[in-house]
Design a protein around this motif. Sequence first.
Motif, PDB file in Angstrom:
ATOM      1  N   ARG A 174       8.635  66.831   8.025  1.00 24.74           N
ATOM      2  CA  ARG A 174       8.180  67.544   6.825  1.00 24.74           C
ATOM      3  C   ARG A 174       8.314  66.640   5.613  1.00 24.74           C
ATOM      4  O   ARG A 174       7.427  66.546   4.777  1.00 24.74           O
ATOM      5  CB  ARG A 174       9.048  68.789   6.578  1.00 24.74           C
ATOM      6  CG  ARG A 174       8.651  70.024   7.325  1.00 24.74           C
ATOM      7  CD  ARG A 174       9.263  71.266   6.694  1.00 24.74           C
ATOM      8  NE  ARG A 174      10.709  71.303   6.683  1.00 24.74           N
ATOM      9  CZ  ARG A 174      11.469  71.732   7.677  1.00 24.74           C
ATOM     10  NH1 ARG A 174      10.896  72.173   8.781  1.00 24.74           N
ATOM     11  NH2 ARG A 174      12.759  71.754   7.588  1.00 24.74           N
ATOM     12  N   ASN A 175       9.486  66.018   5.545  1.00 24.22           N
ATOM     13  CA  ASN A 175       9.780  65.197   4.372  1.00 24.22           C
ATOM     14  C   ASN A 175       8.834  64.013   4.253  1.00 24.22           C
ATOM     15  O   ASN A 175       8.415  63.633   3.159  1.00 24.22           O
ATOM     16  CB  ASN A 175      11.234  64.719   4.446  1.00 24.22           C
ATOM     17  CG  ASN A 175      11.643  63.923   3.241  1.00 24.22           C
ATOM     18  OD1 ASN A 175      11.668  62.702   3.273  1.00 24.22           O
ATOM     19  ND2 ASN A 175      11.928  64.615   2.152  1.00 24.22           N
ATOM     20  N   PHE A 231       4.512  70.155  -0.215  1.00 22.94           N
ATOM     21  CA  PHE A 231       4.319  71.604  -0.345  1.00 22.94           C
ATOM     22  C   PHE A 231       4.104  71.991  -1.799  1.00 22.94           C
ATOM     23  O   PHE A 231       4.802  71.507  -2.703  1.00 22.94           O
ATOM     24  CB  PHE A 231       5.558  72.357   0.159  1.00 22.94           C
ATOM     25  CG  PHE A 231       5.673  72.410   1.656  1.00 22.94           C
ATOM     26  CD1 PHE A 231       4.994  73.370   2.390  1.00 22.94           C
ATOM     27  CD2 PHE A 231       6.479  71.494   2.329  1.00 22.94           C
ATOM     28  CE1 PHE A 231       5.104  73.410   3.771  1.00 22.94           C
ATOM     29  CE2 PHE A 231       6.586  71.533   3.701  1.00 22.94           C
ATOM     30  CZ  PHE A 231       5.898  72.496   4.429  1.00 22.94           C
ATOM     31  N   PHE A 279       3.918  75.701  -3.794  1.00 25.62           N
ATOM     32  CA  PHE A 279       4.136  77.118  -3.562  1.00 25.62           C
ATOM     33  C   PHE A 279       3.540  77.954  -4.696  1.00 25.62           C
ATOM     34  O   PHE A 279       3.432  77.495  -5.830  1.00 25.62           O
ATOM     35  CB  PHE A 279       5.637  77.415  -3.457  1.00 25.62           C
ATOM     36  CG  PHE A 279       6.329  76.615  -2.383  1.00 25.62           C
ATOM     37  CD1 PHE A 279       6.265  77.003  -1.058  1.00 25.62           C
ATOM     38  CD2 PHE A 279       7.037  75.461  -2.710  1.00 25.62           C
ATOM     39  CE1 PHE A 279       6.900  76.260  -0.069  1.00 25.62           C
ATOM     40  CE2 PHE A 279       7.670  74.716  -1.733  1.00 25.62           C
ATOM     41  CZ  PHE A 279       7.599  75.111  -0.405  1.00 25.62           C
ATOM     42  N   ASN A 317       8.523  77.411  -7.019  1.00 16.77           N
ATOM     43  CA  ASN A 317       9.783  77.111  -6.311  1.00 16.77           C
ATOM     44  C   ASN A 317      10.501  75.889  -6.872  1.00 16.77           C
ATOM     45  O   ASN A 317      11.041  75.073  -6.127  1.00 16.77           O
ATOM     46  CB  ASN A 317       9.535  76.908  -4.807  1.00 16.77           C
ATOM     47  CG  ASN A 317       9.159  78.189  -4.102  1.00 16.77           C
ATOM     48  OD1 ASN A 317       8.705  79.127  -4.753  1.00 16.77           O
ATOM     49  ND2 ASN A 317       9.334  78.225  -2.793  1.00 16.77           N
ATOM     50  N   ARG A 337       6.165  66.964  -7.458  1.00 15.50           N
ATOM     51  CA  ARG A 337       7.212  66.946  -6.424  1.00 15.50           C
ATOM     52  C   ARG A 337       6.593  66.809  -5.028  1.00 15.50           C
ATOM     53  O   ARG A 337       7.134  66.108  -4.166  1.00 15.50           O
ATOM     54  CB  ARG A 337       8.027  68.243  -6.508  1.00 15.50           C
ATOM     55  CG  ARG A 337       9.164  68.331  -5.515  1.00 15.50           C
ATOM     56  CD  ARG A 337       9.939  69.622  -5.654  1.00 15.50           C
ATOM     57  NE  ARG A 337       9.118  70.780  -5.323  1.00 15.50           N
ATOM     58  CZ  ARG A 337       9.499  72.041  -5.441  1.00 15.50           C
ATOM     59  NH1 ARG A 337      10.702  72.313  -5.925  1.00 15.50           N
ATOM     60  NH2 ARG A 337       8.703  73.037  -5.115  1.00 15.50           N
ATOM     61  N   ASP A 366       0.213  76.862  -1.035  1.00 19.38           N
ATOM     62  CA  ASP A 366       0.245  78.295  -0.774  1.00 19.38           C
ATOM     63  C   ASP A 366      -0.077  79.030  -2.065  1.00 19.38           C
ATOM     64  O   ASP A 366       0.791  79.173  -2.929  1.00 19.38           O
ATOM     65  CB  ASP A 366       1.638  78.678  -0.268  1.00 19.38           C
ATOM     66  CG  ASP A 366       1.746  80.164   0.041  1.00 19.38           C
ATOM     67  OD1 ASP A 366       0.711  80.822   0.219  1.00 19.38           O
ATOM     68  OD2 ASP A 366       2.884  80.665   0.103  1.00 19.38           O
TER      69      ASP A 366
END
Lengths: 404, 235
Positions: free
Chosen positions: B81-82, B87, B89, B93, B154, B166
Amino acid sequence: MEIGPIFRALLRNKLGALLIALQIAFTMTVIINAVFIINERNRLMARPSGLDESNLFHITVIGFGDDYNEEIVAADDLAMLRQTPGIVDATVINAIPVSGGGSSTGVRLINDETSPSTGTAIYRLDEHGLNTLNLDLIAGENFTATDMRLRYESGPTEADKAVVTRALVESLFDGMAPADVLGEVMYMPGGDVVQIVGVVDRLQAPWPTSQLVERSMLVPENYIDSFSRYMIRTEPGQRDRMMAEVERMLVERGQDRVVRDMEAMEVTRANTYRVDSALTTILRVVVATLIVINCMGIVGLAVFSINRRKKQIGTRRALGATRPEILRYFLLENLFITIAGVALGAVLTIALSIVLTTNFNMPTMAWYYTPLGALLLILVGQLSALGPSARAAGTEPAIATRSV
Amino acid sequence: MLEMIDICKVYRTDLVQTHALRDFSLSVQEGEFVTITGPSGCGKTTFLNIAGLLETYTSGSYQLDGVEVSQLNDFKRARLRNEKIGFIFQSFNLMPDLNLFDNVDVPLRYRGLKASERKPLIEKALESVGLAGRMKHLPSQLSGGQQQRVAIARALVGSPRFLLADEPTGNLDSNTARGVMELLQEINELGTTIVMVTHDQELARESRRNIHILDGQIHEENGRGEMSSSASAVA
């Protein structure tokens, strides 16, 4: 390691952390000083009296008849006791060591009433005294039967021989070995001269909290005062049986006296130290309670903090944090709070120690108490935070995408 | 880049089984910008979670950049994932107690980079979203659009090959949403593959490829110059 961000985040959200740090500081202050007091009391209670305590008991005989002759009765009683199987030896004695009550006097090396005297407990007993108490004679000799004298309540003069403890020698004769002080004389109040004929390693005074607890002198005297106190040493393991038998024998020997206050030395010691023992028990409970409260506080803050940041934890997991990294994050956060509390606690601990030393005549706390206490608190803090942190580490990353 | 074949996700309780995804097959090529649409509860978030390695699937096969993810343990999934995924959101987040610099720093720290290596990357990422001058600000000191830009920074700071978004514009007004979309398009044009879940049909229509999910299955696909039925898409 996320030391910087954790530290900065704590500074921005510091109320809860501050409260826990204050709790840790308060806990540390009380715990360390309480543990020091407990250890100090335990040390005092554990000091050897010099006696064979487990095999010793004492009993008091009080005469009340007109024809009661304490001198004769005591001599007959002791002769009978010494011949009784199971009894090693017996002596008459004016005071019971470590009992809380006894006699003291001041002695000097020069016969000048204006010069400072050295305080000491004084035990009046017979030539069987050293053997009965099982004292370790390290120099000189015991009294003989011919040394014995009677002393009445208003006895004008003192005995002329004495056996003294090593501690009294050290107080009176700076740097001299016990063997070197044999034959030296001490001056009693009033100017009576007492010659040192022997030195015993140890015999505590009747007052355990006194500064002169280790300073005692023994003189060959039977103190005649309508009652006689006998100290009796039995064969190992025979004490309890002999206590009952001795009491029965003494009662059967005469109608004009009362036999009372029979007590094993171990009981005497326990009674004397009862307050100290109760204090240490109370302090142990306080220490345990504070540690539990401290743990609960840390767990509470950690759980609250973690529940409040569930989504943040999920987001960190989503961004690549492994479970060990989340665990480490919260343990580090807890470590910072604990260290802050411990740092403040160290200052408060030392301050309270100074107050206790200054105002309550307590000895100075050893330097290692504070760092050891700090380490303990840090360890307790980390262990307390481990559970909640492990739970945080178990947070699923999918929580990051949930709307609540 | 992303290859899902017959992915099923079933949530089980003692009484109920819920099929969030059924035989879900999807292939996303490198450099694509794919939007995922569908009504609430259709399985969009489940798809996103599985695609982003945030949760596991019940059956099927999923390869991310050639790696079969079902064989990976939690630790390796976190590392993947890293390294591979960024991601974004709906609620941004961001960590409220961290300033923008520290927020963007979060994924880099888990990569084990030194501070001297991370700093220029963070500054570049914040610069790319127009917030280089606000590194010491807290998220609460920014508007919603700015916060989402920080979240994008980020997501991008570790140079992931795959960006999962998302509802990135779900909490933004239309003008701000437009700005964020333009930013995402720029990122995509630079080569980053983007899969974006959205409710916004207008945004979906603008994307080159849109997948519409219904009841855990691909119902309709627009893009790559064709429109297909759910049956052909799944097959």
